[in-house]
Each structure stands twice: as structure tokens, then as C-alpha cells.
Motif scaffolding. Sequence first.
Motif, PDB file in Angstrom:
ATOM      1  N   ASN A 128       0.810  -1.233   0.000  1.00  0.00           N
ATOM      2  CA  ASN A 128       0.000   0.000   0.000  1.00  0.00           C
ATOM      3  C   ASN A 128       0.837   1.274   0.000  1.00  0.00           C
ATOM      4  OD1 ASN A 128      -2.611  -1.052  -0.033  1.00  0.00           O
ATOM      5  ND2 ASN A 128      -2.406  -1.610   2.142  1.00  0.00           N
ATOM      6  N   ILE A 129       1.927   1.262  -0.755  1.00  0.00           N
ATOM      7  CA  ILE A 129       2.740   2.480  -0.853  1.00  0.00           C
ATOM      8  C   ILE A 129       2.032   3.427  -1.815  1.00  0.00           C
ATOM      9  CG2 ILE A 129       4.975   3.421  -1.603  1.00  0.00           C
ATOM     10  CD1 ILE A 129       6.175   0.644  -0.913  1.00  0.00           C
ATOM     11  N   GLU A 130       1.910   4.676  -1.389  1.00  0.00           N
ATOM     12  CA  GLU A 130       1.196   5.638  -2.227  1.00  0.00           C
ATOM     13  C   GLU A 130       2.139   6.182  -3.300  1.00  0.00           C
ATOM     14  OE1 GLU A 130      -1.339   9.741  -1.665  1.00  0.00           O
ATOM     15  OE2 GLU A 130      -0.647   8.668   0.109  1.00  0.00           O
ATOM     16  N   THR A 131       1.716   6.166  -4.556  1.00  0.00           N
ATOM     17  CA  THR A 131       2.549   6.771  -5.609  1.00  0.00           C
ATOM     18  C   THR A 131       1.767   7.937  -6.222  1.00  0.00           C
ATOM     19  OG1 THR A 131       1.729   5.243  -7.268  1.00  0.00           O
ATOM     20  CG2 THR A 131       3.762   4.619  -6.187  1.00  0.00           C
ATOM     21  N   ILE A 132       2.410   9.085  -6.236  1.00  0.00           N
ATOM     22  CA  ILE A 132       1.776  10.273  -6.827  1.00  0.00           C
ATOM     23  C   ILE A 132       2.610  10.673  -8.043  1.00  0.00           C
ATOM     24  CG2 ILE A 132       0.994  12.648  -6.406  1.00  0.00           C
ATOM     25  CD1 ILE A 132       0.952  11.986  -3.410  1.00  0.00           C
ATOM     26  N   CYS A 133       2.036  10.495  -9.235  1.00  0.00           N
ATOM     27  CA  CYS A 133       2.789  10.779 -10.467  1.00  0.00           C
ATOM     28  C   CYS A 133       2.457  12.174 -10.995  1.00  0.00           C
ATOM     29  CB  CYS A 133       2.485   9.711 -11.518  1.00  0.00           C
ATOM     30  SG  CYS A 133       3.174   8.125 -11.036  1.00  0.00           S
ATOM     31  N   ASN A 134       3.095  12.545 -12.098  1.00  0.00           N
ATOM     32  CA  ASN A 134       2.932  13.883 -12.698  1.00  0.00           C
ATOM     33  C   ASN A 134       3.197  14.983 -11.673  1.00  0.00           C
ATOM     34  OD1 ASN A 134       2.076  12.992 -15.338  1.00  0.00           O
ATOM     35  ND2 ASN A 134       0.196  12.328 -14.318  1.00  0.00           N
ATOM     36  N   THR A 135       4.160  14.742 -10.792  1.00  0.00           N
ATOM     37  CA  THR A 135       4.472  15.721  -9.741  1.00  0.00           C
ATOM     38  C   THR A 135       5.961  16.047  -9.779  1.00  0.00           C
ATOM     39  OG1 THR A 135       2.779  14.706  -8.401  1.00  0.00           O
ATOM     40  CG2 THR A 135       4.268  16.167  -7.247  1.00  0.00           C
ATOM     41  N   ASP A 136       6.255  17.250 -10.256  1.00  0.00           N
ATOM     42  CA  ASP A 136       7.646  17.674 -10.388  1.00  0.00           C
ATOM     43  C   ASP A 136       7.997  18.534  -9.173  1.00  0.00           C
ATOM     44  OD1 ASP A 136      10.084  18.576 -11.155  1.00  0.00           O
ATOM     45  OD2 ASP A 136       9.440  19.425 -13.074  1.00  0.00           O
ATOM     46  N   ILE A 137       8.831  17.999  -8.295  1.00  0.00           N
ATOM     47  CA  ILE A 137       9.161  18.741  -7.070  1.00  0.00           C
ATOM     48  C   ILE A 137      10.351  19.665  -7.337  1.00  0.00           C
ATOM     49  CG2 ILE A 137       9.742  18.549  -4.604  1.00  0.00           C
ATOM     50  CD1 ILE A 137       7.046  17.217  -5.431  1.00  0.00           C
ATOM     51  N   ARG A 138      10.130  20.958  -7.116  1.00  0.00           N
ATOM     52  CA  ARG A 138      11.188  21.939  -7.412  1.00  0.00           C
ATOM     53  C   ARG A 138      11.835  22.510  -6.156  1.00  0.00           C
ATOM     54  NH1 ARG A 138      11.104  23.952 -12.724  1.00  0.00           N
ATOM     55  NH2 ARG A 138      10.529  22.137 -13.965  1.00  0.00           N
ATOM     56  N   ARG A 139      11.045  22.551  -5.070  1.00  0.00           N
ATOM     57  CA  ARG A 139      11.581  23.165  -3.849  1.00  0.00           C
ATOM     58  C   ARG A 139      11.184  22.345  -2.629  1.00  0.00           C
ATOM     59  NH1 ARG A 139      14.018  27.715  -3.569  1.00  0.00           N
ATOM     60  NH2 ARG A 139      13.713  27.952  -1.337  1.00  0.00           N
ATOM     61  N   ILE A 140      12.059  22.396  -1.640  1.00  0.00           N
ATOM     62  CA  ILE A 140      11.755  21.714  -0.382  1.00  0.00           C
ATOM     63  C   ILE A 140      12.103  22.674   0.743  1.00  0.00           C
ATOM     64  CG2 ILE A 140      12.433  19.812   1.134  1.00  0.00           C
ATOM     65  CD1 ILE A 140      13.324  18.487  -1.631  1.00  0.00           C
ATOM     66  N   GLN A 141      11.249  22.696   1.730  1.00  0.00           N
ATOM     67  CA  GLN A 141      11.480  23.580   2.881  1.00  0.00           C
ATOM     68  C   GLN A 141      11.841  22.732   4.087  1.00  0.00           C
ATOM     69  OE1 GLN A 141      10.553  26.964   2.225  1.00  0.00           O
ATOM     70  NE2 GLN A 141      11.718  27.417   4.093  1.00  0.00           N
ATOM     71  N   LYS A 142      12.932  23.048   4.726  1.00  0.00           N
ATOM     72  CA  LYS A 142      13.291  22.329   5.961  1.00  0.00           C
ATOM     73  C   LYS A 142      12.490  22.953   7.093  1.00  0.00           C
ATOM     74  CE  LYS A 142      16.139  19.864   8.667  1.00  0.00           C
ATOM     75  NZ  LYS A 142      15.064  19.333   9.479  1.00  0.00           N
ATOM     76  N   ALA A 150       5.770  21.420  -1.282  1.00  0.00           N
ATOM     77  CA  ALA A 150       4.547  22.078  -1.747  1.00  0.00           C
ATOM     78  C   ALA A 150       4.575  22.234  -3.257  1.00  0.00           C
ATOM     79  CB  ALA A 150       4.406  23.440  -1.079  1.00  0.00           C
ATOM     80  N   THR A 151       3.487  21.820  -3.903  1.00  0.00           N
ATOM     81  CA  THR A 151       3.297  22.086  -5.332  1.00  0.00           C
ATOM     82  C   THR A 151       1.884  22.687  -5.434  1.00  0.00           C
ATOM     83  OG1 THR A 151       2.188  20.024  -5.924  1.00  0.00           O
ATOM     84  CG2 THR A 151       4.594  19.967  -5.883  1.00  0.00           C
ATOM     85  N   PRO A 152       1.447  23.189  -6.599  1.00  0.00           N
ATOM     86  CA  PRO A 152       0.092  23.742  -6.681  1.00  0.00           C
ATOM     87  C   PRO A 152      -0.977  22.717  -6.262  1.00  0.00           C
ATOM     88  CG  PRO A 152       1.350  24.370  -8.616  1.00  0.00           C
ATOM     89  CD  PRO A 152       2.219  23.455  -7.823  1.00  0.00           C
ATOM     90  N   GLU A 153      -0.682  21.415  -6.440  1.00  0.00           N
ATOM     91  CA  GLU A 153      -1.710  20.386  -6.138  1.00  0.00           C
ATOM     92  C   GLU A 153      -1.485  19.675  -4.813  1.00  0.00           C
ATOM     93  OE1 GLU A 153       0.228  19.906  -9.058  1.00  0.00           O
ATOM     94  OE2 GLU A 153      -1.096  21.206 -10.219  1.00  0.00           O
ATOM     95  N   LEU A 154      -0.394  19.958  -4.139  1.00  0.00           N
ATOM     96  CA  LEU A 154       0.008  19.076  -3.040  1.00  0.00           C
ATOM     97  C   LEU A 154       0.717  19.828  -1.919  1.00  0.00           C
ATOM     98  CD1 LEU A 154       0.604  15.798  -2.759  1.00  0.00           C
ATOM     99  CD2 LEU A 154       2.887  16.502  -3.442  1.00  0.00           C
ATOM    100  N   ARG A 155       0.379  19.465  -0.668  1.00  0.00           N
ATOM    101  CA  ARG A 155       1.173  19.983   0.464  1.00  0.00           C
ATOM    102  C   ARG A 155       1.440  18.829   1.410  1.00  0.00           C
ATOM    103  NH1 ARG A 155      -0.819  24.616   4.069  1.00  0.00           N
ATOM    104  NH2 ARG A 155       1.113  24.392   5.214  1.00  0.00           N
ATOM    105  N   LEU A 156       2.707  18.483   1.532  1.00  0.00           N
ATOM    106  CA  LEU A 156       3.063  17.324   2.345  1.00  0.00           C
ATOM    107  C   LEU A 156       4.090  17.726   3.392  1.00  0.00           C
ATOM    108  CD1 LEU A 156       3.944  14.244   0.094  1.00  0.00           C
ATOM    109  CD2 LEU A 156       2.021  14.482   1.646  1.00  0.00           C
ATOM    110  N   SER A 157       3.956  17.154   4.579  1.00  0.00           N
ATOM    111  CA  SER A 157       5.015  17.316   5.557  1.00  0.00           C
ATOM    112  C   SER A 157       5.567  15.917   5.838  1.00  0.00           C
ATOM    113  CB  SER A 157       4.444  17.955   6.817  1.00  0.00           C
ATOM    114  OG  SER A 157       5.463  18.031   7.769  1.00  0.00           O
ATOM    115  N   ALA A 158       6.872  15.741   5.607  1.00  0.00           N
ATOM    116  CA  ALA A 158       7.461  14.408   5.786  1.00  0.00           C
ATOM    117  C   ALA A 158       8.543  14.467   6.857  1.00  0.00           C
ATOM    118  CB  ALA A 158       8.059  13.927   4.472  1.00  0.00           C
TER     119      ALA A 158
END
Length: 405
Positions: A128-142, A150-158
Amino acid sequence: MKKRNVYAAVIGGGTAGLMCAIRAAENHPEQTIVILEKADRIGKKLLVTGNGRCNLSHIGANAKSYHGDGSDTLINILFKKYNPDAVLTYFRSLGLLTHTDSEQRVYPLSNQASSVLDVLRMRIAQLNIETICNTDIRRIQKTAEGYEIATPELRLSAKKLVIAAGGKADYAGRNNDSRELLRSLGVSMTELTPSLSPVKVKSDVLKSLKGIRATAKATLIHNKKIVKTERGEVQFTENALSGICIFNLSRRANRGGYAIQLNLLPDFSDEQVEQEITQRFRRDKDAVCGEIFTGIFHKNIGLALLKSCGVKPSTPCKDISIKEIKSLCRHITGWRFVCEENHDFKKAQVTAGGVRLSEIDPHSFESNRHRGLYIIGETLDIDGDCGGYNLQFAFASGMCVGDHL
Ligand SMILES: Cc1cc2nc3c(=O)[nH]c(=O)nc-3n(C[C@H](O)[C@H](O)[C@H](O)COP(=O)(O)OP(=O)(O)OC[C@H]3O[C@@H](n4cnc5c(N)ncnc54)[C@H](O)[C@@H]3O)c2cc1C
């Protein structure tokens, strides 16, 4: 948009990223692991590897087959546990049967790269690993908790972040460049150059040789010194030398300032070559030079050798001087091609250069700058020779980090 919290995010659903996510999910079945992939599907590059057969490992892989500043130490540590045997045993547990050829290169028994991707995809679905395609990650915030994506479609905290975005070499001709992403984390990188690629050379005879292949010993020369020698089939293209033995010289040759010398009769001594060629000129005095290599080389190679020595094919053999014969022999055993700088990643299988290995802990691939950040696969300044070494490294580094997360 509501922010989602996950345990680990893997940027890049390629060779290293897929393996890493699977091992992490096996170790933490209760946690959410997400793969973020720029392309429309995961693992697309795997399908084109090994000419569609996927040369997934090399039984004899060791530090000598890898390049990059500090690669010896990294490979020696990594392969103590995650060596070809460990990678293949793990693939066997996923259901993949393999076979090894006479040169120790490992392929799926089916000879289909899709078999390798299929067993990985099946395991991703089981876990059950989630795969999110068509997502080009350009920036990451520590952040204090970990990493925010964060992308226009997605906000994740890992809590944990793995960068498995590959290199700049891209079979599909896309500009796969993760430098912007890495810069946003302040990670230092070396210059990127194409490797395992044809080598562009300056020559006025190449056009006539396009499509021709010859068995040769290829020697890379820099400042009159031998840098590396490879043997195998050389393919001539309109503006480059190609073939596996040339691929293995390309890492340095592509920087320019080098020359490649081809020995077209590597099993003969210089004396034997001179004896053979002299005999041919003396044997048939009515023949013309254009016929002299009949039975040795492809006709166009013979003509190109004559051109390189300034000998006209219509010249009668009896008119050729000893000096000219010696010059022809020197070309046969050391035909020199001056390499040009090459920045074309489209025809390259891997990228030389990347994130400096001094940026990571060689035992865990964790960043020395940011805790919880891991960098694996081709994004790092490490690349292998042709023959299954690059996939072996990508899988091994993925397994290692998946076990550390
Ligand atoms: C034509 C070809 C044939 C090859 N054949 C072989 C072979 O037979 N044997 C061998 O050992 N090696 C081979 N290689 C090399 C091998 O495929 C690579 O070294 C290996 O795939 C590297 O794994 P990786 O996971 O680091 O990168 P990749 O497999 O390239 O995966 C990186 C992934 O990250 C994604 N990505 C990149 N940037 C972002 C971003 N910003 N956001 C989200 N996703 C992103 C990419 O779309 C890609 O899916 C071949 C390469 C090519 C091009």
C-alpha cells in the motif's frame, strides 16, 4: 489546501526510489510512505535499460568499476551488506528469476525489463505504498518537524525525505535536472557531464564510416599518457565513436582535451602488422591502393585509412613508398581521433558528477547537513561502468536507505 503528514517521502519513482520505498514500507508497515514522481508512471526508465532486457546487476561489481570522488569508500562500505548477491537474493524473494551471462552481467530470466518493474510494482501494491505521479518537485522547505513539500496540487510534511531524482542523463530527451531541487537544500554538487555515451570526435573521414562496426582496442590518451584501454566493438556514427568499449571511456573523453586511439588489429604485434601490409603491397604490383585492405577491413575503413595517410586509392601499389607503408601501419594500430567536449545528455546512459559524496554519511546515505534527508542513486557523484553496475548501485543504495529510515 490541507497539509498531509507522512512518515517518509521519496522524490523520484525510479530504480533507487522504488527499492527504497519498498524496503522502508517493509520495515515500517504502520507508517505512510509516499513516492512522488515527475513522469506519468513510475519506473519508466527501467523499461529501456539493457536494450529492453535490463542488465540489473553485475556479479563481479566492486569499487574498481565505480567513479566519483570518494566512490571507493562508499562502495566498499555499501557492498559489505548490499552487494550483487544481496540485491539478487532480494529480487528472488520478490519472485524474479535471473540469469547471468558469460561476462557476469545479470538479466531477468524472461529477458524482459518489464519483469523487473512488474515485481517492484506488485510489491508496492501489496505494501500500500502511495505513488503520486505527474508531480515535479522543485523546492523543499526544511522545518522543525522535517521537510515540507509544496506544489500547486500538493502539500506534504514528511519526517524523512529521500531524494532519488536520478541524474541529467535522460533517455526520453527531457531536461531531468535536479540541481534546483538540491540547491534549495544547500547541498553542494560537482559539475555534471554525460557518461556511457558516444564520444564526439573531430574527423573528416567519419561520414563515410557511418553505421560501420569494427573490433578494436580503444585507448584514451591525455597529454601523451595512456588513461584507460578498452576492447570490443566500435561503432562509427556521423560525428562520434560509439559502442560499449567507447562508452566506458566517455566519462573523461566527453570533457574534451583527450584523444582516442583505435588499434584495428589488436591481436597482431606491430611487426606482424608491418609484415602483412608490406607483403600485400609487394605481392600484387598491378593492384591499386584502394584494394590493399580487401579481406582485412570493411572497404570504407580501408579507404578512410588511406585518406587519413594522404594516399589516393587509385595510386598503383608499386608507387607506394616504405614511409607511406609505415604511416598506414601506424594508423592501423593507433588511428587517432581527437575528442570534442560533449554536453549532450540525450544519448548518455548515466550522469558523471552530482551531489558530493562528502555531503553524506557513507553508512546510511543521510545528509551531513540535514538530519532525516537521504540522497541515493544517480543523483550522487558516483557512476559505474557499462554492464549492470549502475542499476546495482541504484538498487543497493535504495535498499540501504530503506533499511535505515
Ligand atoms: C537507455 C539507458 C539504458 C540503461 N541501461 C542500463 C543497464 O542495462 N544496466 C545498468 O546498470 N544501468 C543502465 N542504465 C543506467 C540506469 O538506468 C540508471 O543509472 C539508474 O536508473 C539510476 O537510478 P536512479 O533511481 O538514481 O534514477 P532514475 O532511474 O533515473 O530515476 C529517477 C526518477 O526521478 C524522477 N524525477 C526526477 N526529478 C524529479 C523531481 N524533481 N520530482 C519528482 N520526480 C523526479 C524521474 O522522472 C525518474 O523516474 C541505463 C540508462 C539508460 C538511459
